[in-house]
Write a protein that holds these residues in place. Structure first.
Motif, mmCIF file in Angstrom:
data_model
loop_
_atom_site.group_PDB
_atom_site.id
_atom_site.type_symbol
_atom_site.label_atom_id
_atom_site.label_comp_id
_atom_site.label_asym_id
_atom_site.label_seq_id
_atom_site.Cartn_x
_atom_site.Cartn_y
_atom_site.Cartn_z
ATOM 1 N N TRP A 113 32.369 4.188 62.862
ATOM 2 C CA TRP A 113 33.419 4.505 63.840
ATOM 3 C C TRP A 113 34.787 4.516 63.183
ATOM 4 O O TRP A 113 35.638 5.329 63.526
ATOM 5 N N TRP A 114 35.035 3.600 62.246
ATOM 6 C CA TRP A 114 36.294 3.606 61.493
ATOM 7 C C TRP A 114 36.411 4.905 60.713
ATOM 8 O O TRP A 114 37.465 5.531 60.671
ATOM 9 N N GLY A 115 35.326 5.320 60.082
ATOM 10 C CA GLY A 115 35.329 6.553 59.295
ATOM 11 C C GLY A 115 35.626 7.769 60.151
ATOM 12 O O GLY A 115 36.444 8.614 59.786
ATOM 13 N N ILE A 116 34.978 7.851 61.320
ATOM 14 C CA ILE A 116 35.219 8.972 62.224
ATOM 15 C C ILE A 116 36.666 8.967 62.698
ATOM 16 O O ILE A 116 37.339 9.998 62.720
ATOM 17 N N GLY A 117 37.165 7.802 63.067
ATOM 18 C CA GLY A 117 38.547 7.685 63.541
ATOM 19 C C GLY A 117 39.546 8.102 62.481
ATOM 20 O O GLY A 117 40.513 8.837 62.759
ATOM 21 N N LEU A 118 39.349 7.649 61.255
ATOM 22 C CA LEU A 118 40.266 7.996 60.164
ATOM 23 C C LEU A 118 40.186 9.478 59.823
ATOM 24 O O LEU A 118 41.189 10.102 59.496
ATOM 25 N N LEU A 119 38.984 10.045 59.921
ATOM 26 C CA LEU A 119 38.809 11.466 59.662
ATOM 27 C C LEU A 119 39.574 12.298 60.690
ATOM 28 O O LEU A 119 40.303 13.233 60.334
ATOM 29 N N VAL A 120 39.448 11.932 61.960
ATOM 30 C CA VAL A 120 40.169 12.633 63.029
ATOM 31 C C VAL A 120 41.673 12.490 62.827
ATOM 32 O O VAL A 120 42.432 13.456 62.972
ATOM 33 N N LEU A 121 42.120 11.292 62.485
ATOM 34 C CA LEU A 121 43.543 11.049 62.241
ATOM 35 C C LEU A 121 44.042 11.910 61.076
ATOM 36 O O LEU A 121 45.103 12.531 61.154
ATOM 37 N N GLY A 122 43.278 11.966 60.013
ATOM 38 C CA GLY A 122 43.646 12.759 58.852
ATOM 39 C C GLY A 122 43.757 14.247 59.184
ATOM 40 O O GLY A 122 44.699 14.919 58.771
ATOM 41 N N ILE A 123 42.801 14.748 59.964
ATOM 42 C CA ILE A 123 42.833 16.159 60.369
ATOM 43 C C ILE A 123 44.056 16.420 61.251
ATOM 44 O O ILE A 123 44.745 17.422 61.089
ATOM 45 N N ALA A 124 44.341 15.503 62.164
ATOM 46 C CA ALA A 124 45.493 15.661 63.056
ATOM 47 C C ALA A 124 46.794 15.716 62.262
ATOM 48 O O ALA A 124 47.679 16.539 62.520
ATOM 49 N N ILE A 125 46.931 14.846 61.267
ATOM 50 C CA ILE A 125 48.128 14.832 60.423
ATOM 51 C C ILE A 125 48.218 16.110 59.612
ATOM 52 O O ILE A 125 49.275 16.736 59.504
ATOM 53 N N PHE A 126 47.081 16.538 59.045
ATOM 54 C CA PHE A 126 47.055 17.746 58.223
ATOM 55 C C PHE A 126 47.456 18.966 59.034
ATOM 56 O O PHE A 126 48.245 19.782 58.596
ATOM 57 N N VAL A 127 46.899 19.096 60.239
ATOM 58 C CA VAL A 127 47.218 20.239 61.101
ATOM 59 C C VAL A 127 48.661 20.149 61.599
ATOM 60 O O VAL A 127 49.352 21.149 61.688
ATOM 61 N N GLY A 128 49.112 18.933 61.879
ATOM 62 C CA GLY A 128 50.457 18.730 62.389
ATOM 63 C C GLY A 128 51.561 19.067 61.399
ATOM 64 O O GLY A 128 52.659 19.452 61.780
ATOM 65 N N ARG A 129 51.275 18.911 60.124
ATOM 66 C CA ARG A 129 52.296 19.155 59.087
ATOM 67 C C ARG A 129 52.500 20.632 58.790
ATOM 68 O O ARG A 129 53.465 20.998 58.159
ATOM 69 N N ARG A 130 51.583 21.476 59.233
ATOM 70 C CA ARG A 130 51.685 22.907 58.935
ATOM 71 C C ARG A 130 52.765 23.566 59.751
ATOM 72 O O ARG A 130 53.019 23.323 60.848
#
Length: 47
Positions: free
Chosen positions: A30-47
C-alpha cells in the motif's frame, strides 16, 4: 544532460523509498502504491 540528471534522481529516490519501506509500519504494498500515485501526480503536475 537533463535526461541523465532525471535518471540519477530517479535511482536515488528509488533507493531512499526502498529503505523507507523496510521501516514503515503496515503493508509495504500500500505504501508503494501510494508513493507511485504521488510520484505520477507530481510528474504530471510539473508539466
Amino acid at each position: 544532460m537533463t535526461y541523465r540528471t532525471t535518471i540519477g534522481w530517479s535511482l536515488i529516490t528509488s533507493g531512499i523509498v526502498t529503505l523507507l519501506l523496510a521501516f514503515l509500519p503496515g503493508d509495504s504494498l500500500w505504501w508503494g502504491i501510494g508513493l507511485l500515485v504521488l510520484g505520477i501526480a507530481i510528474f504530471v503536475g510539473r508539466r
